[in-house]
Design a protein around this motif. Structure first.
Motif, mmCIF file in Angstrom:
data_model
loop_
_atom_site.group_PDB
_atom_site.id
_atom_site.type_symbol
_atom_site.label_atom_id
_atom_site.label_comp_id
_atom_site.label_asym_id
_atom_site.label_seq_id
_atom_site.Cartn_x
_atom_site.Cartn_y
_atom_site.Cartn_z
ATOM 1 N N ARG A 1 0.827 -1.218 0.000
ATOM 2 C CA ARG A 1 0.000 0.000 0.000
ATOM 3 C C ARG A 1 0.852 1.255 0.000
ATOM 4 O O ARG A 1 0.365 2.351 -0.273
ATOM 5 C CB ARG A 1 -0.858 0.038 1.264
ATOM 6 C CG ARG A 1 -2.039 -0.876 1.242
ATOM 7 C CD ARG A 1 -2.727 -0.778 2.584
ATOM 8 N NE ARG A 1 -4.098 -1.243 2.493
ATOM 9 C CZ ARG A 1 -4.964 -1.191 3.485
ATOM 10 N NH1 ARG A 1 -4.595 -0.684 4.643
ATOM 11 N NH2 ARG A 1 -6.190 -1.626 3.338
ATOM 12 N N ASN B 1 -2.955 0.039 8.387
ATOM 13 C CA ASN B 1 -4.365 0.080 8.779
ATOM 14 C C ASN B 1 -4.810 1.481 9.172
ATOM 15 O O ASN B 1 -5.881 1.932 8.790
ATOM 16 C CB ASN B 1 -4.636 -0.890 9.934
ATOM 17 C CG ASN B 1 -4.745 -2.325 9.437
ATOM 18 O OD1 ASN B 1 -4.924 -2.560 8.250
ATOM 19 N ND2 ASN B 1 -4.623 -3.277 10.346
ATOM 20 N N LYS C 1 -3.901 4.061 5.919
ATOM 21 C CA LYS C 1 -4.432 3.742 4.583
ATOM 22 C C LYS C 1 -5.701 2.900 4.651
ATOM 23 O O LYS C 1 -6.303 2.606 3.618
ATOM 24 C CB LYS C 1 -3.392 2.953 3.778
ATOM 25 C CG LYS C 1 -2.004 3.575 3.729
ATOM 26 C CD LYS C 1 -1.853 4.486 2.534
ATOM 27 C CE LYS C 1 -0.410 4.959 2.393
ATOM 28 N NZ LYS C 1 -0.226 5.741 1.173
ATOM 29 N N GLY C 2 -6.087 2.481 5.850
ATOM 30 C CA GLY C 2 -7.159 1.501 5.966
ATOM 31 C C GLY C 2 -8.544 2.113 5.972
ATOM 32 O O GLY C 2 -8.718 3.326 6.071
ATOM 33 N N ASN C 3 -9.553 1.236 5.874
ATOM 34 C CA ASN C 3 -10.946 1.684 6.013
ATOM 35 C C ASN C 3 -11.357 1.568 7.487
ATOM 36 O O ASN C 3 -10.571 1.118 8.316
ATOM 37 C CB ASN C 3 -11.862 0.845 5.116
ATOM 38 C CG ASN C 3 -11.701 -0.645 5.400
ATOM 39 O OD1 ASN C 3 -11.387 -1.039 6.512
ATOM 40 N ND2 ASN C 3 -11.889 -1.466 4.379
ATOM 41 N N ALA C 4 -12.587 1.968 7.785
ATOM 42 C CA ALA C 4 -13.046 1.956 9.191
ATOM 43 C C ALA C 4 -12.906 0.556 9.789
ATOM 44 O O ALA C 4 -12.538 0.388 10.954
ATOM 45 C CB ALA C 4 -14.492 2.436 9.267
ATOM 46 N N ASP C 5 -13.198 -0.442 8.966
ATOM 47 C CA ASP C 5 -13.136 -1.823 9.413
ATOM 48 C C ASP C 5 -11.729 -2.196 9.878
ATOM 49 O O ASP C 5 -11.538 -2.849 10.908
ATOM 50 C CB ASP C 5 -13.541 -2.700 8.209
ATOM 51 C CG ASP C 5 -13.966 -4.077 8.651
ATOM 52 O OD1 ASP C 5 -14.252 -4.215 9.853
ATOM 53 O OD2 ASP C 5 -13.999 -4.999 7.812
ATOM 54 N N GLU C 6 -10.728 -1.765 9.111
ATOM 55 C CA GLU C 6 -9.342 -2.115 9.450
ATOM 56 C C GLU C 6 -8.834 -1.302 10.643
ATOM 57 O O GLU C 6 -8.004 -1.766 11.410
ATOM 58 C CB GLU C 6 -8.435 -1.865 8.232
ATOM 59 C CG GLU C 6 -8.697 -2.825 7.099
ATOM 60 C CD GLU C 6 -7.888 -2.479 5.859
ATOM 61 O OE1 GLU C 6 -6.970 -3.246 5.535
ATOM 62 O OE2 GLU C 6 -8.164 -1.434 5.243
ATOM 63 N N LYS C 7 -9.341 -0.071 10.749
ATOM 64 C CA LYS C 7 -8.859 0.766 11.852
ATOM 65 C C LYS C 7 -9.419 0.304 13.193
ATOM 66 O O LYS C 7 -8.809 0.499 14.231
ATOM 67 C CB LYS C 7 -9.310 2.223 11.630
ATOM 68 C CG LYS C 7 -8.587 2.912 10.502
ATOM 69 C CD LYS C 7 -9.144 4.313 10.266
ATOM 70 C CE LYS C 7 -8.429 4.944 9.076
ATOM 71 N NZ LYS C 7 -9.150 6.034 8.480
ATOM 72 N N GLU D 1 -17.124 1.200 15.682
ATOM 73 C CA GLU D 1 -16.777 1.267 14.251
ATOM 74 C C GLU D 1 -17.698 2.261 13.538
ATOM 75 O O GLU D 1 -17.252 3.098 12.755
ATOM 76 C CB GLU D 1 -16.899 -0.117 13.614
ATOM 77 C CG GLU D 1 -16.529 -0.089 12.131
ATOM 78 C CD GLU D 1 -16.502 -1.481 11.505
ATOM 79 O OE1 GLU D 1 -16.303 -1.549 10.289
ATOM 80 O OE2 GLU D 1 -16.699 -2.478 12.229
ATOM 81 N N TYR E 1 -16.597 5.818 11.777
ATOM 82 C CA TYR E 1 -16.979 6.032 10.386
ATOM 83 C C TYR E 1 -17.718 7.361 10.223
ATOM 84 O O TYR E 1 -17.510 8.088 9.260
ATOM 85 C CB TYR E 1 -17.877 4.865 9.940
ATOM 86 C CG TYR E 1 -18.283 4.917 8.500
ATOM 87 C CD1 TYR E 1 -17.358 4.626 7.485
ATOM 88 C CD2 TYR E 1 -19.586 5.261 8.130
ATOM 89 C CE1 TYR E 1 -17.731 4.672 6.152
ATOM 90 C CE2 TYR E 1 -19.950 5.307 6.798
ATOM 91 C CZ TYR E 1 -19.020 5.014 5.813
ATOM 92 O OH TYR E 1 -19.377 5.075 4.493
ATOM 93 N N SER F 1 -10.332 9.753 12.807
ATOM 94 C CA SER F 1 -9.313 9.258 11.865
ATOM 95 C C SER F 1 -8.306 10.344 11.521
ATOM 96 O O SER F 1 -7.098 10.092 11.423
ATOM 97 C CB SER F 1 -9.973 8.757 10.585
ATOM 98 O OG SER F 1 -10.769 7.632 10.872
#
Length: 463
Positions: free
Chosen positions: A16, A96, A99-105, A196, A200, A206
């Motif tokens: 990434r 994470n 570069k990650g999405n909410a799920d990964e964070k 989560e 989001y 974030s």
């Protein structure tokens, strides 16, 4: 050397990052490991309590980042026993969170909130949010990224940190859609899916994490593409330097209010009027704020409540309402909040002076005699009426008492000043009227009015 440690997951995370980012991350990992023999000393055990003032990150945040890195499970490796952070854990953590999405964070954020698995209490989330906001203020100050603001020319940030954390937490919703408040919120358990959803919906979490990691660990902080989210986090500040003035704003409230402005106005704030500099006079106020483009008005009442409004258009003195639906009211203390227009009426902003038939003063929202925010032309008196809410902005009563006495007031132009304003602002009566200049010189009074010129501060270097 790492055996099969270079798992597919690890390689995917590494891919990434651009090549120059990868070397940046390698460098930071080596520094963190080398500084202490292992990145494990970031645990906070090894650092002296007093040292953190000189460090880019407060100790509480360092410990939270460490817990986040440790929480990354490297399958098939017994990293559980070691205090050290493995390189893979570090890279996956960075990938994470940056570069990650909410799920990964979310799993990492859960571990940063609490070291133990399972739901977390509201008070733990409040403490995490306070540490996060405090760290943003600390690291931006440490890295000299406050763009002309500093901890000396703004209100003490401690109460602002708490207030902003509470504001962000007010967005926490349980699975059934209810929002617990007050003491109940502190004791409520929130599970991972709820947090989560919160991360989001509340972009500040974030963005703040990104700032703390990039600026705190000094990783990926200078690559142009990576800093868009934090570019206008803090607007540059003009007009306060060297004037010995402490603004009514604190750094957390500047960040929060700025994020609600139209994007094209977020890069710069310029002080137009301060009752402490320009005196407590309504005609002085009008003289400094008319035709200067969009502005933020902020005031403090004698009970210490701090609140104000954003005017989307240049103020004009006239007996009609002006502005548009981008205007809003806000509160800074005791709580931080922004109140946007309801669509009920178009009474966005009003400024009138020297009229016999219409009210004279500055108002936003509501109606004549019943404004959400009102400063009377008899300077020093005002009101904030809202039973139960202001019709235009759905704001509650912003002042401590419905009718208040003004303690201090500031007006900030936001974005770039209109060209006409720039020219007018620089001229004194002497520039406009050469005959007046000649007359004064004949009578030997040529330089009397020079002292009245406003200092020109456009070209401040923000050091």
């Amino acid at each position: 050397k790492m055996g099969n440690a270079e798992s597919n997951a690890y390689r995917n995370h590494l891919s990434r990052f651009l090549p120059e980012e990868q070397s940046d991350i390698d460098g930071v990992f080596d520094t963190l490991s080398g500084a202490s023999g292992s990145a494990g000393a970031k645990d906070g055990k090894a650092t002296k309590k007093t040292a953190y003032v000189r460090e880019p990150l407060p100790e509480q945040m360092t410990v939270r980042l460490y817990n986040g890195m440790k929480s990354i499970d490297l399958t098939g490796k017994s990293s559980g026993l070691s205090e050290q952070i493995a390189k893979e854990q570090f890279v996956i953590f960075m990938s994470n969170l940056l570069k990650g999405n909410a799920d990964e964070k979310i799993t990492i954020i859960m571990r940063m909130i609490s070291k133990t698995e399972g739901p977390v209490k509201g008070k733990e989330i409040q403490e995490f949010a306070e540490d996060l906001i405090m760290s943003v203020v600390h690291v931006l100050s440490y890295r000299k990224e406050l763009k002309g603001w500093n901890l000396e020319n703004t209100r003490d940030s401690a109460s602002g940190v708490k207030a902003l954390a509470s504001q962000l937490l007010s967005e926490l919703k349980l699975a059934d859609g209810t929002k617990p408040v007050g003491p109940e919120l502190m004791e409520t358990n929130f599970d991972q899916s709820v947090i989560e959803d919160w991360v989001y919906r509340v972009p500040q979490i974030s963005i703040f994490l990104s700032v703390v990691i990039r600026q705190g660990l000094h990783v990926l902080h200078s690559l142009p593409d990576q800093t868009k989210d934090i570019l206008n986090l803090v607007p540059s500040c003009k007009g306060i330097k060297g004037r010995g003035l402490v603004s009514l704003f604190d750094i957390p409230s500047i960040i929060y209010i700025n994020s609600h402005l139209p994007a094209e106005l977020q890069h710069k704030w310029q002080l137009l009027f301060s009752s402490r500099l320009h005196g407590e006079s309504f005609s002085q106020l009008c003289g400094h704020i008319v035709n200067k483009g969009p502005c933020i008005v902020i005031l403090k009442d004698l009970d210490g409540y701090i609140f104000g409004g954003f005017a989307s258009h240049s103020w004009e003195v006239k007996p009609q309402f002006q502005g548009d639906n981008r205007c809003f009211l806000f509160s800074v203390f005791p709580s931080v909040a922004v109140y946007t227009y309801t669509g009920y009426n178009d009474h966005y902003m009003y400024l009138n002076h020297g009229q016999q038939t219409m009210p004279n003063g500055l108002g936003m929202g509501g109606q004549h005699g019943y404004f959400g925010l009102w400063i009377d032309s008899d300077y020093g008196k005002g009101h904030s009426k809202a039973k139960p809410r202001c019709t235009t902005y759905n704001s509650p009563q912003l002042s401590a008492k419905e009718d208040f006495t003004l303690d201090a007031m500031e007006v900030w132009a936001v974005g770039d000043l209109p060209e006409s304003a720039g020219a007018k602002g620089k001229k004194s009566i002497l520039d406009v009227d050469p005959e007046a200049q000649a007359l004064l010189e004949m009578t030997g009074k040529s330089r009397q009015s020079e002292g009245l010129r406003e200092p020109i501060e456009e070209d401040d270097d923000d050091n």
